[in-house]
Design a protein around this motif. Structure first.
Motif, PDB file in Angstrom:
ATOM      1  N   GLU A 134       0.833  -1.207   0.000  1.00 16.66           N
ATOM      2  CA  GLU A 134       0.000   0.000   0.000  1.00 16.66           C
ATOM      3  C   GLU A 134       0.866   1.255   0.000  1.00 16.66           C
ATOM      4  O   GLU A 134       0.616   2.199  -0.763  1.00 16.66           O
ATOM      5  N   SER A 171      -9.425   6.073  -4.699  1.00 16.02           N
ATOM      6  CA  SER A 171      -8.537   5.370  -3.774  1.00 16.02           C
ATOM      7  C   SER A 171      -7.433   6.319  -3.351  1.00 16.02           C
ATOM      8  O   SER A 171      -7.677   7.277  -2.634  1.00 16.02           O
ATOM      9  N   GLN A 195     -15.016   5.081  -1.557  1.00 19.19           N
ATOM     10  CA  GLN A 195     -13.641   5.493  -1.263  1.00 19.19           C
ATOM     11  C   GLN A 195     -12.942   4.378  -0.499  1.00 19.19           C
ATOM     12  O   GLN A 195     -13.397   3.974   0.572  1.00 19.19           O
ATOM     13  N   HIS A 196     -11.843   3.881  -1.050  1.00 18.26           N
ATOM     14  CA  HIS A 196     -11.053   2.866  -0.347  1.00 18.26           C
ATOM     15  C   HIS A 196     -10.415   3.509   0.877  1.00 18.26           C
ATOM     16  O   HIS A 196      -9.718   4.515   0.772  1.00 18.26           O
TER      17      HIS A 196
END
Length: 215
Positions: A123, A172, A198-199
């Protein structure tokens, strides 16, 4: 951008200053060009190493991450990704950082165990790459750095009829600031319903929804 992404890691934890560079540099497109133990030292390192992206802890001695972020946005406008335990325990601090101009955030593992830092590797690397492309201040901030929001146009009288159109938005990396900026520019009588995805890590959605309501 092309070439290697130069990253500065700012964290008061000596362990994190060791683990994060090791983790990031497994990606051949990223070079960690320096580390700093607090915001004051971090500002000096910026001039020395000229990073493309900065990862920033929030809770640090002398100059904390929030104050360093303010100074970066005033003088440097370098993309900053918040990497902090505050990103879970204090979502408000993270969204304050986003409002000040941080590009995005990554939350450390809940228990803070060093062996679990690998959980955020992909991430963080992904967000660093996106942030590097958004250099030179081309990303929106939720609130202007000078703290003065742009006045919105006065809405017309709201229609009492149901909207016949729906706008769907999915986002994202970089999404929280972009969404807050976008929604703040819409008039009160915008003639369509909106569905937004929305992540975001668990525990942040409620705080984010409140910020959108306030905006």
């Amino acid at each position: 951008m092309s070439g290697t992404i130069r990253v500065l890691v700012v964290d008061d934890s000596a362990l994190m200053r060791k683990l994060l560079p090791q983790m990031l540099q497994r990606d051949k497109t990223i070079e960690v060009v320096g580390t700093a133990m607090d915001g004051a030292f971090g500002m000096k390192k910026i001039e020395e190493v000229q990073p493309h992206v900065i990862t920033l802890d929030l809770e640090m001695p002398r100059m904390d991450g929030t104050e360093m972020l303010r100074q970066i946005m005033r003088t440097q406008k370098i993309p900053v990704i918040i990497v902090s335990s505050h990103s879970t325990a204090g979502a408000a601090a993270t969204f304050k950082a986003l409002a000040l101009g941080a590009f995005d955030f990554v939350s450390k593992p809940r228990d803070g165990a060093p062996e679990r830092i690998e959980e955020i590797a992909s991430e963080l690397i992904s967000k660093i790459k996106v942030a590097a492309k958004a250099r030179a201040g081309r990303w929106p901030t939720a609130i202007p750095v000078n703290g003065t929001p742009k006045p919105l146009p006065k809405p017309a009288v709201r229609s009492t009829s149901s909207p016949s159109r729906i706008i769907a938005i999915g986002s994202s990396t970089g999404g929280p600031n972009t969404l807050q900026y976008l929604l703040s520019q819409l008039p009160g009588d915008f003639p369509a319903a909106m569905a937004i995805v929305q992540h975001m890590p668990e525990g942040f959605t409620e705080m984010f929804a409140r910020r959108l309501d306030e905006g």
